[in-house]
Design a protein around this motif. Structure first.
Motif, PDB file in Angstrom:
ATOM      1  N   VAL A 187       0.568  -0.781  18.968  1.00 23.85           N
ATOM      2  CA  VAL A 187       0.963   0.594  18.639  1.00 23.85           C
ATOM      3  C   VAL A 187      -0.259   1.501  18.609  1.00 23.85           C
ATOM      4  O   VAL A 187      -0.271   2.591  19.190  1.00 23.85           O
ATOM      5  CB  VAL A 187       1.700   0.635  17.293  1.00 23.85           C
ATOM      6  N   LEU A 188      -1.318   1.063  17.932  1.00 24.60           N
ATOM      7  CA  LEU A 188      -2.528   1.883  17.831  1.00 24.60           C
ATOM      8  C   LEU A 188      -3.172   2.088  19.199  1.00 24.60           C
ATOM      9  O   LEU A 188      -3.666   3.181  19.509  1.00 24.60           O
ATOM     10  CB  LEU A 188      -3.518   1.230  16.872  1.00 24.60           C
ATOM     11  N   SER A 207      -0.281   2.358  11.891  1.00 28.46           N
ATOM     12  CA  SER A 207      -0.813   1.140  12.508  1.00 28.46           C
ATOM     13  C   SER A 207      -2.288   0.955  12.187  1.00 28.46           C
ATOM     14  O   SER A 207      -2.757  -0.176  11.964  1.00 28.46           O
ATOM     15  CB  SER A 207      -0.602   1.187  14.023  1.00 28.46           C
ATOM     16  N   MET A 208      -3.051   2.045  12.127  1.00 27.79           N
ATOM     17  CA  MET A 208      -4.478   1.959  11.832  1.00 27.79           C
ATOM     18  C   MET A 208      -4.710   1.407  10.424  1.00 27.79           C
ATOM     19  O   MET A 208      -5.570   0.539  10.216  1.00 27.79           O
ATOM     20  CB  MET A 208      -5.098   3.348  11.979  1.00 27.79           C
ATOM     21  N   ASN A 209      -3.934   1.882   9.465  1.00 25.35           N
ATOM     22  CA  ASN A 209      -4.105   1.401   8.097  1.00 25.35           C
ATOM     23  C   ASN A 209      -3.520   0.007   7.893  1.00 25.35           C
ATOM     24  O   ASN A 209      -4.021  -0.765   7.064  1.00 25.35           O
ATOM     25  CB  ASN A 209      -3.497   2.405   7.115  1.00 25.35           C
ATOM     26  N   LEU A 223      -0.173  -5.579  -3.508  1.00 23.97           N
ATOM     27  CA  LEU A 223       1.113  -5.718  -4.191  1.00 23.97           C
ATOM     28  C   LEU A 223       2.112  -6.529  -3.377  1.00 23.97           C
ATOM     29  O   LEU A 223       2.923  -7.264  -3.931  1.00 23.97           O
ATOM     30  CB  LEU A 223       1.703  -4.337  -4.476  1.00 23.97           C
ATOM     31  N   PHE A 224       2.052  -6.373  -2.044  1.00 26.24           N
ATOM     32  CA  PHE A 224       3.026  -7.025  -1.166  1.00 26.24           C
ATOM     33  C   PHE A 224       2.296  -7.803  -0.068  1.00 26.24           C
ATOM     34  O   PHE A 224       2.350  -7.432   1.108  1.00 26.24           O
ATOM     35  CB  PHE A 224       3.971  -5.983  -0.559  1.00 26.24           C
ATOM     36  N   PRO A 225       1.606  -8.881  -0.424  1.00 27.24           N
ATOM     37  CA  PRO A 225       0.807  -9.605   0.574  1.00 27.24           C
ATOM     38  C   PRO A 225       1.623 -10.220   1.695  1.00 27.24           C
ATOM     39  O   PRO A 225       1.116 -10.449   2.785  1.00 27.24           O
ATOM     40  CB  PRO A 225       0.110 -10.693  -0.267  1.00 27.24           C
ATOM     41  N   GLU A 226       2.901 -10.490   1.450  1.00 28.71           N
ATOM     42  CA  GLU A 226       3.742 -11.079   2.490  1.00 28.71           C
ATOM     43  C   GLU A 226       4.487 -10.023   3.297  1.00 28.71           C
ATOM     44  O   GLU A 226       5.236 -10.362   4.217  1.00 28.71           O
ATOM     45  CB  GLU A 226       4.756 -12.055   1.866  1.00 28.71           C
ATOM     46  N   ALA A 227       4.338  -8.770   2.947  1.00 26.42           N
ATOM     47  CA  ALA A 227       5.027  -7.691   3.670  1.00 26.42           C
ATOM     48  C   ALA A 227       4.131  -6.466   3.717  1.00 26.42           C
ATOM     49  O   ALA A 227       4.588  -5.338   3.525  1.00 26.42           O
ATOM     50  CB  ALA A 227       6.348  -7.373   2.991  1.00 26.42           C
ATOM     51  N   SER A 228       2.849  -6.685   3.986  1.00 30.58           N
ATOM     52  CA  SER A 228       1.886  -5.588   3.882  1.00 30.58           C
ATOM     53  C   SER A 228       2.119  -4.505   4.936  1.00 30.58           C
ATOM     54  O   SER A 228       1.966  -3.312   4.648  1.00 30.58           O
ATOM     55  CB  SER A 228       0.456  -6.126   3.976  1.00 30.58           C
ATOM     56  N   ASP A 229       2.492  -4.898   6.155  1.00 31.24           N
ATOM     57  CA  ASP A 229       2.727  -3.888   7.197  1.00 31.24           C
ATOM     58  C   ASP A 229       3.875  -2.957   6.807  1.00 31.24           C
ATOM     59  O   ASP A 229       3.792  -1.738   6.970  1.00 31.24           O
ATOM     60  CB  ASP A 229       3.035  -4.550   8.540  1.00 31.24           C
ATOM     61  N   ALA A 230       4.954  -3.536   6.289  1.00 30.96           N
ATOM     62  CA  ALA A 230       6.093  -2.729   5.861  1.00 30.96           C
ATOM     63  C   ALA A 230       5.704  -1.816   4.702  1.00 30.96           C
ATOM     64  O   ALA A 230       6.088  -0.643   4.664  1.00 30.96           O
ATOM     65  CB  ALA A 230       7.261  -3.633   5.461  1.00 30.96           C
ATOM     66  N   ALA A 231       4.938  -2.355   3.751  1.00 29.40           N
ATOM     67  CA  ALA A 231       4.520  -1.554   2.600  1.00 29.40           C
ATOM     68  C   ALA A 231       3.642  -0.391   3.031  1.00 29.40           C
ATOM     69  O   ALA A 231       3.794   0.739   2.549  1.00 29.40           O
ATOM     70  CB  ALA A 231       3.785  -2.434   1.593  1.00 29.40           C
ATOM     71  N   VAL A 232       2.705  -0.651   3.943  1.00 31.36           N
ATOM     72  CA  VAL A 232       1.809   0.405   4.415  1.00 31.36           C
ATOM     73  C   VAL A 232       2.585   1.467   5.183  1.00 31.36           C
ATOM     74  O   VAL A 232       2.343   2.671   5.020  1.00 31.36           O
ATOM     75  CB  VAL A 232       0.682  -0.192   5.284  1.00 31.36           C
TER      76      VAL A 232
END
Length: 400
Positions: free
Chosen positions: A75-76, A116-118, A323-332
């Motif tokens: 994406v980036l 995507s960058m973050n 906070l959400f290590p197993e769903a970090s992309d979704a959280a970000v």
């Protein structure tokens, strides 16, 4: 020891942040020039400024779904060239509808780019096992300084927007494409095998909400500087067009300095303490701007603001990843939407208050909101012991 692949990924992502800093600064510091070029009235300008974050927020939501299939690196890789070409489009048109199309495309591409960058930054930080997120945002700030300086040159020499933007895009576009080959260095550590992440099933909004509020307040403050500092200096403090480009440049310099040492501060003092200090400094900066008797005092206020706001946004993204290590992309991706909520609220709010009341009084609103961040600082200490696989110091847990 950190392997070479991660180092290359960190370096290439730093370049991406730098390129975006240059691009965004070239847009926002020339808002008066864009307004003059297209004949956009003061009454209509807030609508144009609001459209960009609205479209960016839509794109950020969509990015959560896209990265589940192709990963944030892909994406980036394609969003950044579109942002650069959209900037060039802003400088190339003459009709108002052309400005609307170019800014709309810019907003959509920026939403995908920021998310995507973050995501990649959070992934790499986890792979490193220590705070490095502020370093990426320091690269963004450095790019902002370069972009604001180039904008000053364009205004000083009365260059058209297209002439100002073309050489920058010609240099940065190939650099971004070359660097993009290493963006995915951290993905194998965080994206593979995280089946729940594609659905965002691990993200509880109740836990994310305090960080969403902090992100909103921080970007209300940041958007006030980005969108109104130039006009504030010209219209309220009586500066020249050249001097009006200085506040954003000064803001980016101190933002760079704050972020350059911020990771060390987080490692030593903890994220919560660093965020608290940043919020207090930012509020002080807004207070100085609101009472400034002249241009240089106003510039000093924006300078202090840079120190304060510099640490808040990177640490908010990092806290979401913890906070959400197993769903970090979704959280970000979800947290990134509130980046644009802040811009959406901040730009029209300051403009409306400025027109109806006074621009000096309008500066007090982001001051109060940023100061409220102190209340939510405890959220930055949540699950610190798990950060980076336990590599972070346990004392970063906030004790209130």
């Amino acid at each position: 020891m950190t392997d070479a692949r991660l180092r290359r990924g960190r370096g290439s992502l730093g370049v991406s942040f730098f390129v975006q800093g240059v691009t965004f600064a070239l847009l926002v510091t020339r808002i008066p020039g864009i307004q003059d070029r297209y004949g956009i009235s003061d009454a209509l300008l807030p609508a144009f400024l609001a459209a960009v974050p609205i479209l960016a927020g839509v794109a950020s939501v969509a990015t959560e779904k896209v990265v589940a299939r192709v990963g944030p690196a892909v994406v980036l890789r394609w969003a950044q060239p579109v942002v650069l070409l959209a900037l060039l489009g802003v400088g190339a048109g003459t009709e108002m509808w052309e400005a609307a199309v170019a800014l709309g495309l810019f907003g959509l591409a920026v939403g995908a780019l920021d998310a995507s960058m973050n995501m990649l930054g959070v992934n790499l930080q986890r792979a490193y096992g220590r705070s490095i997120m502020l370093g990426f945002h320091a690269s963004y700030s450095l790019g902002g300084i370069v972009g604001a300086s180039l904008a000053w040159v364009g205004a000083h020499w009365h260059l058209s927007l297209f002439v100002s933007y073309l050489p920058v895009v010609a240099v940065l576009l190939p650099a971004a494409l070359v660097g993009s080959r290493w963006y995915g260095a951290g993905e194998h550590r965080t994206v593979k095998g995280e089946a729940g992440e594609s659905r965002g099933s691990g993200v509880a909004f109740a836990l994310l909400l305090p960080l969403c509020l902090v992100m909103t307040f921080a970007y209300i403050g940041d958007s006030t500087v980005s969108n109104w500092s130039a006009k504030y200096l010209q219209d309220v403090l009586g500066s020249s067009e050249e001097a009006a480009t200085v506040p954003y440049n000064a803001y980016m310099v101190t933002t760079l300095l704050g972020r350059a040492v911020g990771d060390l501060g987080v490692r030593r003092l903890g994220a919560a303490a660093v965020v608290r200090c940043g919020a207090v400094l930012a509020a002080l900066g807004f207070a100085v701007v609101a009472v400034a008797p002249g241009a240089w005092v106003g510039i000093a206020g924006f300078t202090v603001l840079g120190f304060g706001l510099s640490v808040i946004v990177p640490q908010t993204f990092a806290a979401a990843g913890r906070l959400f290590p197993e769903a970090s992309d979704a959280a970000v991706a979800r947290l990134n939407v509130f980046n644009y909520v802040g811009f959406l609220v901040g730009s029209p709010l300051v403009g409306a208050l400025g027109d109806a009341w006074s621009y000096r009084g309008a500066m007090l609103v982001p001051m109060v909101l940023v100061l409220v961040t102190v209340v939510y600082a405890t959220s930055f200490g949540s699950r610190e012991a798990r950060y980076g696989g336990g590599h972070e110091r346990p004392r970063t847990v906030d004790v209130g």
